[in-house]
Design a protein around this motif. Structure first.
Motif, PDB file in Angstrom:
ATOM      1  N   PRO A 137       0.887  -0.918   0.010  1.00  0.00           N
ATOM      2  CA  PRO A 137       0.105  -0.010   0.095  1.00  0.00           C
ATOM      3  C   PRO A 137       0.678   1.343   0.054  1.00  0.00           C
ATOM      4  CG  PRO A 137       0.009  -1.113   2.162  1.00  0.00           C
ATOM      5  CD  PRO A 137       0.558  -2.126   1.375  1.00  0.00           C
ATOM      6  N   ASN A 138       2.066   1.243   0.233  1.00  0.00           N
ATOM      7  CA  ASN A 138       2.887   2.325   0.220  1.00  0.00           C
ATOM      8  C   ASN A 138       3.523   2.794  -0.940  1.00  0.00           C
ATOM      9  OD1 ASN A 138       3.353   2.863   3.381  1.00  0.00           O
ATOM     10  ND2 ASN A 138       3.653   0.750   3.180  1.00  0.00           N
ATOM     11  N   LEU A 139       3.067   1.960  -2.147  1.00  0.00           N
ATOM     12  CA  LEU A 139       3.802   2.197  -3.539  1.00  0.00           C
ATOM     13  C   LEU A 139       3.496   3.541  -3.956  1.00  0.00           C
ATOM     14  CD1 LEU A 139       3.291  -1.126  -5.452  1.00  0.00           C
ATOM     15  CD2 LEU A 139       5.267  -0.063  -5.128  1.00  0.00           C
ATOM     16  N   TYR A 140       2.563   3.907  -3.645  1.00  0.00           N
ATOM     17  CA  TYR A 140       2.378   5.842  -4.114  1.00  0.00           C
ATOM     18  C   TYR A 140       3.488   6.612  -3.660  1.00  0.00           C
ATOM     19  CZ  TYR A 140      -0.783   6.431   0.075  1.00  0.00           C
ATOM     20  OH  TYR A 140      -1.170   6.698   1.136  1.00  0.00           O
ATOM     21  N   PHE A 141       4.344   6.176  -2.664  1.00  0.00           N
ATOM     22  CA  PHE A 141       5.433   7.077  -2.488  1.00  0.00           C
ATOM     23  C   PHE A 141       6.611   6.421  -3.296  1.00  0.00           C
ATOM     24  CE2 PHE A 141       3.278   6.674   1.774  1.00  0.00           C
ATOM     25  CZ  PHE A 141       2.833   8.017   1.830  1.00  0.00           C
ATOM     26  N   THR A 142       6.671   7.066  -4.585  1.00  0.00           N
ATOM     27  CA  THR A 142       7.471   6.319  -5.577  1.00  0.00           C
ATOM     28  C   THR A 142       8.765   6.911  -5.423  1.00  0.00           C
ATOM     29  OG1 THR A 142       6.700   8.040  -6.954  1.00  0.00           O
ATOM     30  CG2 THR A 142       5.802   5.711  -7.266  1.00  0.00           C
ATOM     31  N   ARG A 143       9.114   7.861  -4.533  1.00  0.00           N
ATOM     32  CA  ARG A 143      10.559   8.262  -4.398  1.00  0.00           C
ATOM     33  C   ARG A 143      11.311   7.321  -3.648  1.00  0.00           C
ATOM     34  NH1 ARG A 143      11.933  14.093  -3.939  1.00  0.00           N
ATOM     35  NH2 ARG A 143      14.022  14.308  -2.999  1.00  0.00           N
ATOM     36  N   ASP A 144      10.569   6.526  -2.513  1.00  0.00           N
ATOM     37  CA  ASP A 144      11.433   6.028  -1.709  1.00  0.00           C
ATOM     38  C   ASP A 144      11.957   4.482  -2.129  1.00  0.00           C
ATOM     39  OD1 ASP A 144      10.752   7.624   0.217  1.00  0.00           O
ATOM     40  OD2 ASP A 144       9.054   6.768   0.940  1.00  0.00           O
ATOM     41  N   PRO A 145      11.272   3.801  -3.190  1.00  0.00           N
ATOM     42  CA  PRO A 145      12.244   2.238  -3.428  1.00  0.00           C
ATOM     43  C   PRO A 145      13.260   2.791  -4.319  1.00  0.00           C
ATOM     44  CG  PRO A 145       9.900   2.490  -4.248  1.00  0.00           C
ATOM     45  CD  PRO A 145      10.050   3.816  -3.277  1.00  0.00           C
TER      46      PRO A 145
END
Length: 354
Positions: A156-164
């Protein structure tokens, strides 16, 4: 436009990778919130409407919006063998270790999600037990398990695309995330930057296989020579050492200084970009709560293939003035009022997109 060219947080944004919130949010439950790093359950319909409005704002400014799920599908479609390779890896990283369940899940996905993008979206959304066909496995776990139990957890955290994965100049860092839940997200960046025709030749400055944690929210491009990285709850100093060695060792990189910000380790200050962001050449938003304990380390090449590190004793304005090349202004979140600052910080008040 092939490759990447990110040497600023405030320049003219030409192309951006987003992820539209999807069915992964529907697999969040009160019992899994803590494990999946959420404080509450978002309402998917509203989240998607807000995301679409955000994406339209970017498009209206001339930005090309590309989606993580589309890039991943395009990467997999470059070679028919990649789909099975990816599925095997995704199932393994979801914690499935038995041949029986590996086969059940692969058969289910291949039969129900034949299209590459549909398959990618399903791997993001996760799988619960009731979706799988009822089979007589003669396993005790299947006889006693709740049918709503998650077999493969959502992301569910995928919309923080800057992190991975995050862009560093003309290169990329494919990160090892702090939590097991989020580390699975980096599989998409790995395939995109290894197989997608637009990105497969981009220099990779960090690997998801590394031991030490680093997340993209801690990495800010101040200008074409200076990179700021937070030492935080989710980024370890050992990772910054490795990243510095790789960036300085790339002859195509223009970065010659890394400023490591040692910020307090807490959930509220999880990333550098939640307490410090650049909004103009000479202006930064900042959460005042980091100012007292903040220490800054300057990392530069030593000319012998290694690095040298110097602790900077000056105040933050002086350090930034030196590297920005003009006097800077720090704008405190909450207008300097402690209670207002803490309330705004909880909602990422100083996490600014310019």
């Amino acid at each position: 436009m092939q490759g990447v060219n990110v040497k600023s947080e405030i320049g003219n944004l030409k192309k951006v990778i987003l992820h539209r919130p999807g069915n992964e949010l529907l697999n969040l439950t009160p019992n899994t919130l803590e494990e999946l790093l959420f404080d509450d359950i978002p309402f998917l319909e509203v989240a998607q409407a807000e995301h679409d409005a955000f994406a339209d704002i970017l498009r209206n400014e001339g930005v090309e919006v590309v989606y993580l799920e589309d890039l991943m599908a395009e990467a997999l479609d470059t070679d028919p063998a990649l789909r099975e390779q990816f599925l095997d890896q995704w199932i393994y990283e979801a914690g499935i270790r038995t041949g029986l369940y590996t086969d059940i899940i692969k058969d289910y996905i291949n039969s129900e999600y034949a299209g590459t993008k549909d398959m990618v979206m399903k791997t993001m959304a996760g799988i619960n037990l009731q979706e799988l066909p009822q089979q007589h496995t003669n396993l005790l776990v299947d006889m006693v398990s709740d049918r709503t139990k998650l077999v493969c957890a959502p992301m569910p955290n995928l919309y923080f695309t800057r992190d991975p994965f995050n862009m560093i100049g003309n290169g990329v860092g494919i990160n090892r995330m702090y939590s097991t839940t989020r580390n699975r997200e980096t599989i998409y960046g790995s395939y995109i930057f290894n197989y997608h025709p637009d990105f497969k030749d981009v220099p990779q400055y960090y690997s998801r296989e590394n031991t030490f944690h680093v997340e993209g929210g801690d990495v800010l491009n101040i200008n074409d020579h200076v990179l700021a990285i937070g030492i935080s709850q989710r980024t370890e100093p050992d990772a910054i050492d490795q990243l510095a060695h790789n960036v300085f060792g790339d002859e195509t990189s223009t970065i010659d200084t890394i400023l490591a910000f040692n910020i307090p380790v807490s959930r509220a200050f999880m990333h550098l970009d939640t307490v410090f962001t650049q909004i103009d050449y000479d202006k930064f938003t900042i959460h005042p709560g980091i100012m007292g304990p903040l220490t800054v380390f300057e990392i530069t090449p030593d000319g012998k293939g290694g690095t040298k590190i110097r602790e900077r004793d000056e105040d933050l304005e002086s350090i930034l003035t030196e590297y920005v090349g003009q006097p800077v202004q720090l704008i405190p979140c909450g207008g300097g009022d402690r209670i207002a600052a803490e309330r705004e910080q909880w909602n990422d008040g100083s996490n600014t997109l310019c």
